[in-house]
Design a protein around this motif. Structure first.
Motif, PDB file in Angstrom:
ATOM      1  N   GLU A  63     -18.098   0.808  36.741  1.00 23.83           N
ATOM      2  CA  GLU A  63     -16.903   1.526  36.308  1.00 23.83           C
ATOM      3  C   GLU A  63     -15.877   0.570  35.689  1.00 23.83           C
ATOM      4  OE1 GLU A  63     -16.412   4.629  36.088  1.00 23.83           O
ATOM      5  OE2 GLU A  63     -18.331   5.200  36.972  1.00 23.83           O
ATOM      6  N   ARG A  64     -15.874  -0.648  36.190  1.00 21.73           N
ATOM      7  CA  ARG A  64     -14.935  -1.631  35.643  1.00 21.73           C
ATOM      8  C   ARG A  64     -15.259  -1.959  34.185  1.00 21.73           C
ATOM      9  NH1 ARG A  64     -14.432  -7.900  37.777  1.00 21.73           N
ATOM     10  NH2 ARG A  64     -12.836  -8.573  36.248  1.00 21.73           N
ATOM     11  N   TRP A  65     -16.534  -2.058  33.859  1.00 20.52           N
ATOM     12  CA  TRP A  65     -16.939  -2.371  32.495  1.00 20.52           C
ATOM     13  C   TRP A  65     -16.996  -1.115  31.603  1.00 20.52           C
ATOM     14  CZ3 TRP A  65     -17.320  -7.070  30.390  1.00 20.52           C
ATOM     15  CH2 TRP A  65     -17.399  -8.174  31.260  1.00 20.52           C
ATOM     16  N   ALA A  66     -17.283   0.060  32.207  1.00 26.00           N
ATOM     17  CA  ALA A  66     -17.407   1.274  31.391  1.00 26.00           C
ATOM     18  C   ALA A  66     -16.048   1.764  30.909  1.00 26.00           C
ATOM     19  CB  ALA A  66     -18.101   2.371  32.205  1.00 26.00           C
ATOM     20  N   LYS A  67     -15.019   1.635  31.766  1.00 28.79           N
ATOM     21  CA  LYS A  67     -13.667   2.071  31.406  1.00 28.79           C
ATOM     22  C   LYS A  67     -13.654   3.498  30.899  1.00 28.79           C
ATOM     23  CE  LYS A  67     -11.858  -2.511  30.376  1.00 28.79           C
ATOM     24  NZ  LYS A  67     -11.037  -2.563  31.603  1.00 28.79           N
ATOM     25  N   GLY A  68     -14.337   4.347  31.631  1.00 22.57           N
ATOM     26  CA  GLY A  68     -14.327   5.775  31.329  1.00 22.57           C
ATOM     27  C   GLY A  68     -15.072   6.130  30.072  1.00 22.57           C
ATOM     28  N   GLY A  69     -15.951   5.253  29.568  1.00 22.25           N
ATOM     29  CA  GLY A  69     -16.742   5.541  28.366  1.00 22.25           C
ATOM     30  C   GLY A  69     -16.048   5.193  27.067  1.00 22.25           C
ATOM     31  N   TYR A 617     -18.531  -8.086  24.606  1.00 24.63           N
ATOM     32  CA  TYR A 617     -18.664  -6.904  23.760  1.00 24.63           C
ATOM     33  C   TYR A 617     -19.951  -6.147  24.071  1.00 24.63           C
ATOM     34  CZ  TYR A 617     -18.875  -4.060  19.547  1.00 24.63           C
ATOM     35  OH  TYR A 617     -18.960  -3.002  18.680  1.00 24.63           O
ATOM     36  N   VAL A 618     -21.040  -6.884  24.273  1.00 27.09           N
ATOM     37  CA  VAL A 618     -22.313  -6.219  24.558  1.00 27.09           C
ATOM     38  C   VAL A 618     -22.250  -5.507  25.899  1.00 27.09           C
ATOM     39  CG1 VAL A 618     -24.752  -6.607  25.024  1.00 27.09           C
ATOM     40  CG2 VAL A 618     -23.650  -7.777  23.108  1.00 27.09           C
ATOM     41  N   ARG A 619     -21.668  -6.142  26.901  1.00 25.91           N
ATOM     42  CA  ARG A 619     -21.541  -5.489  28.219  1.00 25.91           C
ATOM     43  C   ARG A 619     -20.699  -4.220  28.127  1.00 25.91           C
ATOM     44  NH1 ARG A 619     -20.464 -10.171  32.768  1.00 25.91           N
ATOM     45  NH2 ARG A 619     -22.549 -11.124  32.707  1.00 25.91           N
ATOM     46  N   ARG A 620     -19.568  -4.333  27.461  1.00 25.62           N
ATOM     47  CA  ARG A 620     -18.711  -3.160  27.355  1.00 25.62           C
ATOM     48  C   ARG A 620     -19.400  -2.050  26.603  1.00 25.62           C
ATOM     49  NH1 ARG A 620     -15.800  -0.580  27.909  1.00 25.62           N
ATOM     50  NH2 ARG A 620     -13.966  -0.583  26.568  1.00 25.62           N
ATOM     51  N   THR A 621     -20.081  -2.385  25.546  1.00 25.84           N
ATOM     52  CA  THR A 621     -20.740  -1.357  24.735  1.00 25.84           C
ATOM     53  C   THR A 621     -21.829  -0.656  25.537  1.00 25.84           C
ATOM     54  OG1 THR A 621     -20.287  -2.614  22.732  1.00 25.84           O
ATOM     55  CG2 THR A 621     -21.997  -0.949  22.601  1.00 25.84           C
ATOM     56  N   ARG A 622     -22.637  -1.399  26.253  1.00 26.50           N
ATOM     57  CA  ARG A 622     -23.732  -0.788  27.024  1.00 26.50           C
ATOM     58  C   ARG A 622     -23.206   0.046  28.188  1.00 26.50           C
ATOM     59  NH1 ARG A 622     -28.417  -5.484  27.376  1.00 26.50           N
ATOM     60  NH2 ARG A 622     -28.825  -5.612  25.129  1.00 26.50           N
ATOM     61  N   CYS A 623     -22.227  -0.495  28.887  1.00 29.35           N
ATOM     62  CA  CYS A 623     -21.688   0.256  30.027  1.00 29.35           C
ATOM     63  C   CYS A 623     -20.990   1.529  29.568  1.00 29.35           C
ATOM     64  CB  CYS A 623     -20.718  -0.613  30.823  1.00 29.35           C
ATOM     65  SG  CYS A 623     -21.522  -1.965  31.710  1.00 29.35           S
ATOM     66  N   ALA A 624     -20.245   1.468  28.461  1.00 33.61           N
ATOM     67  CA  ALA A 624     -19.573   2.658  27.956  1.00 33.61           C
ATOM     68  C   ALA A 624     -20.585   3.699  27.505  1.00 33.61           C
ATOM     69  CB  ALA A 624     -18.641   2.277  26.809  1.00 33.61           C
ATOM     70  N   ALA A 625     -21.636   3.233  26.828  1.00 35.86           N
ATOM     71  CA  ALA A 625     -22.665   4.176  26.396  1.00 35.86           C
ATOM     72  C   ALA A 625     -23.362   4.814  27.591  1.00 35.86           C
ATOM     73  CB  ALA A 625     -23.679   3.454  25.509  1.00 35.86           C
ATOM     74  N   HIS A 627     -22.063   5.275  30.582  1.00 32.24           N
ATOM     75  CA  HIS A 627     -21.108   6.198  31.206  1.00 32.24           C
ATOM     76  C   HIS A 627     -21.063   7.522  30.456  1.00 32.24           C
ATOM     77  CE1 HIS A 627     -17.186   7.924  32.280  1.00 32.24           C
ATOM     78  NE2 HIS A 627     -17.312   7.261  33.439  1.00 32.24           N
ATOM     79  N   ARG A 628     -21.065   7.497  29.136  1.00 36.69           N
ATOM     80  CA  ARG A 628     -21.049   8.725  28.362  1.00 36.69           C
ATOM     81  C   ARG A 628     -22.342   9.509  28.556  1.00 36.69           C
ATOM     82  NH1 ARG A 628     -18.807   5.132  24.582  1.00 36.69           N
ATOM     83  NH2 ARG A 628     -20.788   5.043  23.454  1.00 36.69           N
ATOM     84  N   ARG A 629     -23.443   8.761  28.679  1.00 34.31           N
ATOM     85  CA  ARG A 629     -24.721   9.477  28.894  1.00 34.31           C
ATOM     86  C   ARG A 629     -24.730  10.211  30.232  1.00 34.31           C
ATOM     87  NH1 ARG A 629     -29.404   8.843  31.325  1.00 34.31           N
ATOM     88  NH2 ARG A 629     -28.755   6.871  32.263  1.00 34.31           N
ATOM     89  N   ARG A 630     -24.226   9.523  31.289  1.00 34.57           N
ATOM     90  CA  ARG A 630     -24.177  10.168  32.612  1.00 34.57           C
ATOM     91  C   ARG A 630     -23.225  11.358  32.610  1.00 34.57           C
ATOM     92  NH1 ARG A 630     -23.793   4.925  36.683  1.00 34.57           N
ATOM     93  NH2 ARG A 630     -25.826   3.994  36.117  1.00 34.57           N
ATOM     94  N   ALA A 631     -22.101  11.196  31.911  1.00 32.04           N
ATOM     95  CA  ALA A 631     -21.146  12.323  31.862  1.00 32.04           C
ATOM     96  C   ALA A 631     -21.754  13.511  31.143  1.00 32.04           C
ATOM     97  CB  ALA A 631     -19.860  11.862  31.164  1.00 32.04           C
ATOM     98  N   GLY A 632     -22.542  13.275  30.142  1.00 34.11           N
ATOM     99  CA  GLY A 632     -23.182  14.374  29.435  1.00 34.11           C
ATOM    100  C   GLY A 632     -24.181  15.100  30.301  1.00 34.11           C
ATOM    101  N   LYS A 633     -24.918  14.382  31.118  1.00 31.86           N
ATOM    102  CA  LYS A 633     -25.867  15.041  32.014  1.00 31.86           C
ATOM    103  C   LYS A 633     -25.144  15.869  33.066  1.00 31.86           C
ATOM    104  CE  LYS A 633     -29.770  11.896  31.653  1.00 31.86           C
ATOM    105  NZ  LYS A 633     -30.684  11.006  32.393  1.00 31.86           N
TER     106      LYS A 633
END
Length: 635
Positions: A63-69, A617-625, A627-633
């Motif tokens: 959650e720290r790296w995803a920052k809400g997607g 940047y890579v960590r943030r991008t992957r974690c945000a992506a 997070h958005r995938r989980r929220a969509g499910k």
């Protein structure tokens, strides 16, 4: 670079590489691995009421790296990438400006050429002519002298009938007339151009000829061209005359071919004869100065000269023309005042009624403070100075003594490698008046002629010849030797031939030495810059060297001398190229000492920071992506 330096450099490079590999590995693994037993330890601490913010669960870390997607910003990454890109783009420019240019040097061809024997010329051809009706003993004596001489290829021929009568007519002429006839017949009597001639002129005892010499049985006369002749009594068959004829034949051939006329001149190949005032491309500067030691206008002891009209036009122009085949000689003149000698004050000699300077003081005669201005920058060559020294009134007349204590005939001396000095005692030495009757007199007339003869004699010595042509002072039993004066030029044609051969051989030898040294330097210094112009000059020098050898084998002296001079000039141009002088040596230690302290502290943090920004940047991008995938499910 020694072993310790190599080890230290290798260790430093390994540490840098390990650090960069570690950073790259971190980029490839965006999320850190959770340590074994970490989850149970944190849950146990939380159940016991202990708060530990240093450890986060994987969910909290995510959650720290995803920052809400929310997608990560690119500003920081672009700054780091632009900086790294700027460095990468600057590397080719830096490499281009600092890279060593090593044009290919024909090293193998240079080794092959320098291993060949030195440049040598075929023995010159000397055509020996004598009347057919002379005694057979004379013909045998001449043939014996020809066989004993290895310096030249002597070809003896006897002329019958009318041609023999022509020789008898020549015997009645003076030496000047015979010399004029010989120069007019050059190449016109079947003798190839460039060959030499030795003519025997038997004369009857009752012939009243100006060319005869009763003091010796045989007289050898060397002309101003390529001809020498021997005067002897017709029909002479005594042992002394025949022996003198044999020696005259050998001596004439050595004189014409080698310049060794029995007077002790230096032979070709002698290191003392290799000095030349000529530059590698064949130019020389002769500077003439009249030096007034202590001008006294009240007594008229101030002298000058009209250099253009009296000196250059009347004397030096003929000398330069005679030496044109050797090189281009430029002349200049000046007048110097208050130029007193630097040696001890000369002593008065009652026997000679003059002041004398012994030979031991001559090395200290020339003062280094004399302002002998020359245009040396135009020729890039060390000039030869010829000074006409006018002594002060209280040291006049002044005589220069030789090593045996006798006065020098020319009242001068030679300074090896520098030039020569001629001491001229003007008419005002004894308290007389100047020839012009004014405060300023001019060196002219017979005084100027004697001074120039002495200067030309000094130039002859500096070029490797005797101070004067062959003369009667040479000690040969029953053989008198003299020469026809070479007018105002001071150099006979055969003497210039000798100088051209010596100069060609010395120049070719110097060219080979320069090329050999250049190849050795280039091979020993792999970090040395070798420009293209240098390689081209070395190749041109090799080509000219081959042409010089071919011309020497074919007997083309002039062409061989020109090619040898060009070879020497190109070799010197390559060896002293300004680029290899300014950047002669760039060792590896120097590069490490310059580049490591300059670039390593700058580039290492730059690329390390770039790795961190990419990893973030890579960590943030992957974690945000994710997070958005989980929220969509969940939706």
């Amino acid at each position: 670079m020694d072993d310790t330096e190599r080890f230290a450099t290798t260790a430093l490079l390994l540490l840098v590489i390990i650090r960069l590999v570690k950073e790259v590995k971190g980029v490839l693994e965006p999320m850190p691995r959770w340590p074994a037993g970490g989850r149970e330890a944190i849950e146990r601490k939380k159940s016991e009421g202990e708060e530990d913010e240093d450890w986060l669960t994987p969910e909290e870390e995510f959650e720290r790296w995803a920052k809400g997607g929310a997608r990560p910003g690119r500003k920081r990454l672009l700054v780091s990438v632009s900086q790294a890109l700027l460095v990468v783009l600057a590397v080719p420019v830096w490499w281009r400006t600092t890279a060593i240019v090593r044009a290919p040097i024909p090293t193998r061809a240079i080794s092959t050429e320098t291993a060949l024997p030195p440049l040598t010329f075929e023995p010159p051809v000397v055509h020996v002519t004598l009347p057919w009706d002379e005694s057979s003993e004379l013909v045998s004596a001449v043939s014996k002298g020809a066989a004993a001489c290895s310096a030249a290829d002597l070809r003896v021929r006897a002329l019958p009938g009318v041609e023999a009568t022509r020789l008898a007519e020549l015997a009645r002429l003076t030496d000047l007339d015979v010399d004029e006839w010989a120069n007019s017949q050059s190449g016109g009597d079947g003798t190839p151009a460039g060959d030499y001639r030795l003519v025997f002129l038997p004369q009857h005892p009752d012939d009243d000829t100006a060319g005869g010499d009763d003091t010796a049985g045989v007289t050898l006369v060397v002309g101003t061209g390529r001809t020498a002749w021997v005067r002897l009594r017709s029909g002479a068959d005594d042992a002394e005359t025949l022996d003198a004829a044999t020696r005259a034949t050998r001596l004439a051939a050595e004189c014409l071919a080698l310049g060794k006329c029995g007077g002790g001149e230096s032979e070709p190949g002698d290191p003392e004869s290799d000095f030349s005032p000529l530059t590698p491309d064949g130019r020389a500067l002769l500077s003439f100065t009249i030096a007034n030691a202590s001008p006294d206008r009240e007594r008229g002891h101030v002298y000058s000269w009209r250099f253009g009209s009296d000196v250059e036009d009347c004397f030096l122009r003929h000398t330069s023309a005679a030496l044109s085949r050797l090189g281009g000689f430029e002349t200049e003149g000046q007048v110097l005042y208050h130029a007193k000698s630097a040696g001890k004050r000369p002593r008065w000699d009652d026997d000679k009624k003059a002041f004398v300077t012994p030979s031991s003081e001559l090395p200290f005669f020339v003062d280094s403070e004399w302002s002998l201005d020359t245009s040396v920058g135009e020729l890039a060559a060390k000039p030869l100075h010829f000074v006409v020294y006018v002594p002060p009134s209280d040291e006049c007349p002044l005589l220069v003594l030789r090593e045996d204590g006798t006065p020098s005939p020319a009242n001068g001396f030679v300074v090896p490698g520098w030039g020569g000095v001629v001491v001229w005692n003007p008419p005002t030495c004894g308290g007389g008046t100047s020839s012009d009757g004014g405060n300023k007199s001019y060196l002219s007339g017979s005084d100027l002629e004697r001074a120039m003869e002495a200067a030309v004699g000094q130039l002859r010595q500096l070029l490797g010849l005797s101070p004067s042509p062959p003369h009667a002072d040479i000690d040969e039993p029953k053989l008198n030797i003299r020469s026809v004066p070479a007018s105002s030029a001071g150099f006979a044609t055969w003497e210039v031939d000798v100088l051209v051969r010596r100069r060609a051989a010395a120049g070719h030898r110097a060219a080979m030495d320069s090329l050999d040294s250049l190849a050795a330097v280039v091979k020993a210094m792999p970090e040395m810059d070798v420009p293209k112009a240098l390689a081209e000059a070395a190749g041109e020098s090799l080509s000219e060297s081959r042409l010089a050898r071919e011309a020497a084998v074919d007997g083309r002296l002039e062409d061989a001398a020109v090619h040898a001079r060009n070879s020497h000039a190109h070799a010197e141009s390559a060896f002293f190229h300004p680029q290899i002088i300014s950047l002669l040596y760039f060792p590896q230690e120097y590069k490490l000492a310059v580049y490591i302290p300059l670039f390593l502290p700058t580039l290492f943090p730059l690329f390390t920071g770039l790795m961190w920004d990419v990893k973030f940047y890579v960590r943030r991008t992957r974690c945000a992506a994710e997070h958005r995938r989980r929220a969509g499910k969940a939706d």
